[in-house]
Design a protein around this motif. Structure first.
Motif, PDB file in Angstrom:
ATOM      1  N   THR A 181       0.831  -1.146  -0.177  1.00  0.00           N
ATOM      2  CA  THR A 181      -0.114   0.021   0.045  1.00  0.00           C
ATOM      3  C   THR A 181       0.933   1.247   0.085  1.00  0.00           C
ATOM      4  O   THR A 181       2.223   0.918  -0.025  1.00  0.00           O
ATOM      5  CB  THR A 181      -1.031  -0.003   1.401  1.00  0.00           C
ATOM      6  N   PRO A 182       0.167   2.513   0.087  1.00  0.00           N
ATOM      7  CA  PRO A 182       1.225   3.782  -0.038  1.00  0.00           C
ATOM      8  C   PRO A 182       1.715   3.489   1.451  1.00  0.00           C
ATOM      9  O   PRO A 182       3.002   4.474   1.754  1.00  0.00           O
ATOM     10  CB  PRO A 182       0.139   4.828   0.077  1.00  0.00           C
ATOM     11  N   GLY A 183       1.616   2.849   2.331  1.00  0.00           N
ATOM     12  CA  GLY A 183       2.271   2.721   3.532  1.00  0.00           C
ATOM     13  C   GLY A 183       3.352   1.826   3.767  1.00  0.00           C
ATOM     14  O   GLY A 183       4.198   1.655   4.761  1.00  0.00           O
ATOM     15  N   GLY A 184       3.536   0.806   2.480  1.00  0.00           N
ATOM     16  CA  GLY A 184       4.761   0.054   2.401  1.00  0.00           C
ATOM     17  C   GLY A 184       4.340  -1.316   1.962  1.00  0.00           C
ATOM     18  O   GLY A 184       3.281  -1.507   1.717  1.00  0.00           O
ATOM     19  N   THR A 185       5.226  -2.217   2.320  1.00  0.00           N
ATOM     20  CA  THR A 185       4.988  -3.623   2.124  1.00  0.00           C
ATOM     21  C   THR A 185       4.757  -4.300   3.318  1.00  0.00           C
ATOM     22  O   THR A 185       5.825  -4.336   4.156  1.00  0.00           O
ATOM     23  CB  THR A 185       5.847  -4.184   1.072  1.00  0.00           C
ATOM     24  N   SER A 186       3.977  -5.239   3.387  1.00  0.00           N
ATOM     25  CA  SER A 186       3.978  -6.129   4.824  1.00  0.00           C
ATOM     26  C   SER A 186       5.284  -6.967   4.772  1.00  0.00           C
ATOM     27  O   SER A 186       5.716  -7.229   3.919  1.00  0.00           O
ATOM     28  CB  SER A 186       2.633  -7.087   4.680  1.00  0.00           C
ATOM     29  N   LEU A 187       5.498  -7.220   6.214  1.00  0.00           N
ATOM     30  CA  LEU A 187       6.757  -7.623   6.444  1.00  0.00           C
ATOM     31  C   LEU A 187       6.756  -9.175   6.417  1.00  0.00           C
ATOM     32  O   LEU A 187       5.834  -9.774   7.133  1.00  0.00           O
ATOM     33  CB  LEU A 187       7.368  -7.450   7.903  1.00  0.00           C
ATOM     34  N   PRO A 188       7.562 -10.011   5.733  1.00  0.00           N
ATOM     35  CA  PRO A 188       7.388 -11.448   5.799  1.00  0.00           C
ATOM     36  C   PRO A 188       7.500 -12.062   7.137  1.00  0.00           C
ATOM     37  O   PRO A 188       8.374 -11.452   7.954  1.00  0.00           O
ATOM     38  CB  PRO A 188       8.679 -11.745   4.749  1.00  0.00           C
ATOM     39  N   GLY A 189       6.902 -13.055   7.389  1.00  0.00           N
ATOM     40  CA  GLY A 189       7.201 -13.661   8.586  1.00  0.00           C
ATOM     41  C   GLY A 189       6.358 -13.295   9.898  1.00  0.00           C
ATOM     42  O   GLY A 189       6.467 -13.875  10.917  1.00  0.00           O
ATOM     43  N   VAL A 190       5.594 -12.345   9.460  1.00  0.00           N
ATOM     44  CA  VAL A 190       4.493 -11.669  10.559  1.00  0.00           C
ATOM     45  C   VAL A 190       3.282 -12.467  10.354  1.00  0.00           C
ATOM     46  O   VAL A 190       2.757 -12.375   9.182  1.00  0.00           O
ATOM     47  CB  VAL A 190       4.474 -10.192  10.467  1.00  0.00           C
ATOM     48  N   GLY A 191       2.603 -12.997  11.379  1.00  0.00           N
ATOM     49  CA  GLY A 191       1.315 -13.682  11.060  1.00  0.00           C
ATOM     50  C   GLY A 191       1.943 -14.998  10.456  1.00  0.00           C
ATOM     51  O   GLY A 191       2.902 -15.813  10.471  1.00  0.00           O
ATOM     52  N   ASP A 192       0.844 -15.431   9.588  1.00  0.00           N
ATOM     53  CA  ASP A 192       0.964 -16.569   8.931  1.00  0.00           C
ATOM     54  C   ASP A 192       0.696 -16.680   7.460  1.00  0.00           C
ATOM     55  O   ASP A 192      -0.320 -16.790   6.522  1.00  0.00           O
ATOM     56  CB  ASP A 192       0.189 -17.980   9.388  1.00  0.00           C
ATOM     57  N   PRO A 193       1.557 -15.810   6.781  1.00  0.00           N
ATOM     58  CA  PRO A 193       1.339 -15.404   5.406  1.00  0.00           C
ATOM     59  C   PRO A 193       1.810 -16.265   4.160  1.00  0.00           C
ATOM     60  O   PRO A 193       2.209 -15.869   3.067  1.00  0.00           O
ATOM     61  CB  PRO A 193       2.053 -14.031   5.089  1.00  0.00           C
ATOM     62  N   TYR A 194       1.674 -17.658   4.558  1.00  0.00           N
ATOM     63  CA  TYR A 194       2.427 -18.446   3.537  1.00  0.00           C
ATOM     64  C   TYR A 194       1.297 -19.304   2.621  1.00  0.00           C
ATOM     65  O   TYR A 194       0.414 -19.778   3.274  1.00  0.00           O
ATOM     66  CB  TYR A 194       3.264 -19.483   4.211  1.00  0.00           C
ATOM     67  N   TYR A 195       1.990 -19.500   1.345  1.00  0.00           N
ATOM     68  CA  TYR A 195       1.055 -20.020   0.444  1.00  0.00           C
ATOM     69  C   TYR A 195       1.806 -21.026  -0.399  1.00  0.00           C
ATOM     70  O   TYR A 195       2.819 -20.805  -0.560  1.00  0.00           O
ATOM     71  CB  TYR A 195       0.406 -19.180  -0.669  1.00  0.00           C
ATOM     72  N   THR A 196       1.477 -22.501  -0.344  1.00  0.00           N
ATOM     73  CA  THR A 196       2.160 -23.515  -0.995  1.00  0.00           C
ATOM     74  C   THR A 196       1.309 -23.963  -2.382  1.00  0.00           C
ATOM     75  O   THR A 196       0.137 -24.153  -2.254  1.00  0.00           O
ATOM     76  CB  THR A 196       2.293 -24.683  -0.140  1.00  0.00           C
TER      77      THR A 196
END
Length: 330
Positions: free
Chosen positions: A231-246
Motif C-alpha cells: 500500500t502507500p504505507g509500504g509492504t507487509s513484512l514477511p514472517g509476521v502472522g501466517d502469510p504463507y501459500y504452498t
C-alpha cells in the motif's frame, strides 16, 4: 535638520507585515512618523540614531522614511516578499516511516523549508515553482504540510501518513501451480492495497473487501511462498502472522488395483500415481468415496456402490484432478 537614514535591517519581509525592522541614522529624536510607502508603521525611538519599528502590510519594493518636526528623511528601500503558495502535492500520502519523495508545486517557493505536521522534511530540489522533498516519519493519519520562506508560511495542505499493512493469514493455504485459486488475505491496514505478491509474482484482480480483508487470484508458481501486500504505507513484512501459500502440482493417477469390483461396492481400491499428498477428495463414478492418503504415490479408497459398467476414479487435490477407468461388475 531633517533626519537621515543610513541603514535598514532587515531589508525585506513578508507582504503580511509584522517584521521587526531597525533603522539607523541621525536626527531621530522627536520623530513623529515612520512610513513604508504611504503606510504608517508602529515605531519606538530608541535614541537619536536608532529607531525600532514593525513593518505594515505591503507589496513590492517600497520607500521607508522618517518624519520629525525638522522634516522628512531620505528614503531607503524595503522589499515585500510574497507568501509561498502550495497548489498541489504528489503523492498526497505515504508511509508512516517516511523516506518517500514528495513533489510540491506552487509559487514563491525559493529558499523554502517544508514541515509535515511539525516534522521538517529534507529538501532535495527547488526551482521556485516546484520542490522535491523527502518526507519525514510521522504518525498514521492526516497532518498539515506547510512551506515557509522569508515571505511567510503557506496555507496548510493535507498529507496522509499510511500505516504499514500486515498479513495475518491466507485461505486457502494450498493451490494449483497453474494459479487461478482465489485466495482470501486477512490482516490490517489493507484498504489501500495496490499490489499483492505471491513470492516475487504479482497477482492481478485484487479486490478490497474491508480494511482487514482482500482477495486475489494466485498467479502461477511453485513451492511455498510468502504473500505480501503493498500500500502507500509500504509492504507487509514477511514472517509476521501466517502469510504463507504452498503451490501444489497437478495430481497424476497412473494405476488402480484392482481396476474392477462388484457393483455393490465395499472393496478397497489402491490408487497409485504422483502428487497425491494433498488429496482432499476421491470419487468413483461421481460418487464420493472414503479414502486414506498413504503417501505421495498411494491413496486407498473404498468403492461406493455403482452401476455395472465403466466409472472414473477421480482424485481431487488443490493442484487439480486426475482420473483412471474402473469397471463395476454385475
Amino acid at each position: 535638520m531633517a533626519p537621515t537614514i543610513t541603514g535598514l535591517s532587515p531589508t525585506q519581509g513578508p507582504a503580511a507585515g509584522g517584521t521587526p525592522v531597525t533603522l539607523t541614522g541621525s536626527g531621530f529624536t522627536g520623530a513623529t512618523a515612520v512610513r513604508f510607502g504611504t503606510n504608517p508603521a508602529q515605531f519606538s525611538t530608541l535614541s537619536d540614531t536608532t529607531i525600532s519599528c514593525t513593518s505594515p502590510a505591503g507589496s513590492g519594493s517600497t520607500a521607508v522614511t522618517v518624519t520629525s518636526p525638522a522634516g522628512t528623511s531620505n528614503s531607503v528601500t524595503f522589499t515585500y516578499l510574497p507568501a509561498p503558495v502550495i497548489s498541489s502535492i504528489t503523492p498526497a500520502q505515504g508511509p508512516a516511516a517516511g523516506g518517500n519523495t514528495v513533489t510540491l508545486t506552487g509559487t514563491a517557493l525559493s529558499g523554502a523549508t517544508v514541515v509535515f505536521g511539525g516534522h521538517s522534511a529534507t529538501v532535495t530540489g527547488n526551482t521556485g515553482t516546484q520542490m522535491t522533498v523527502q518526507a519525514p516519519a510521522g504518525p498514521a493519519g492526516a497532518v498539515n504540510l506547510t512551506v515557509t520562506t522569508n515571505g511567510g508560511t503557506s496555507t496548510p495542505v493535507a498529507y496522509f501518513y499510511v500505516p504499514l499493512p500486515s498479513v495475518d493469514s491466507v485461505f486457502p493455504v494450498l493451490g494449483s501451480t497453474l494459479g487461478g485459486t482465489t485466495v482470501t488475505i486477512t490482516g490490517s491496514n489493507l484498504t489501500l492495497a495496490s499490489a499483492v505478491r505471491f513470492g516475487s509474482r504479482a497477482a492481478s484482480g485484487v479486490t478490497v473487501v474491508s480494511d482487514g480483508q482482500i482477495t486475489a487470484p494466485a498467479p502461477f508458481g511453485s513451492g511455498t511462498v510468502t504473500v505480501t501486500v503493498t500500500t502507500p504505507g509500504g509492504t507487509s513484512l514477511p514472517g509476521v502472522g501466517d502469510p504463507y501459500y504452498t503451490y501444489v502440482a497437478q495430481p497424476v493417477v497412473s494405476g488402480l488395483s484392482p481396476n474392477q469390483g462388484p457393483a455393490a461396492g465395499g472393496n478397497s481400491i489402491t490408487i497409485t500415481g504422483s502428487n497425491l499428498t494433498y488429496t482432499e477428495g476421491v470419487t468413483v463414478g461421481g460418487t464420493p468415496a472414503e479414502f486414506v492418503t498413504v503417501s505421495d504415490t498411494n491413496v486407498v479408497a473404498v468403492a461406493p456402490a455403482g452401476t455395472p459398467g465403466t466409472a472414473a476414479v477421480t482424485i481431487h487435490t488443490p493442484g487439480g484432478t486426475s482420473s483412471a477407468g474402473y469397471q463395476y461388475t454385475p
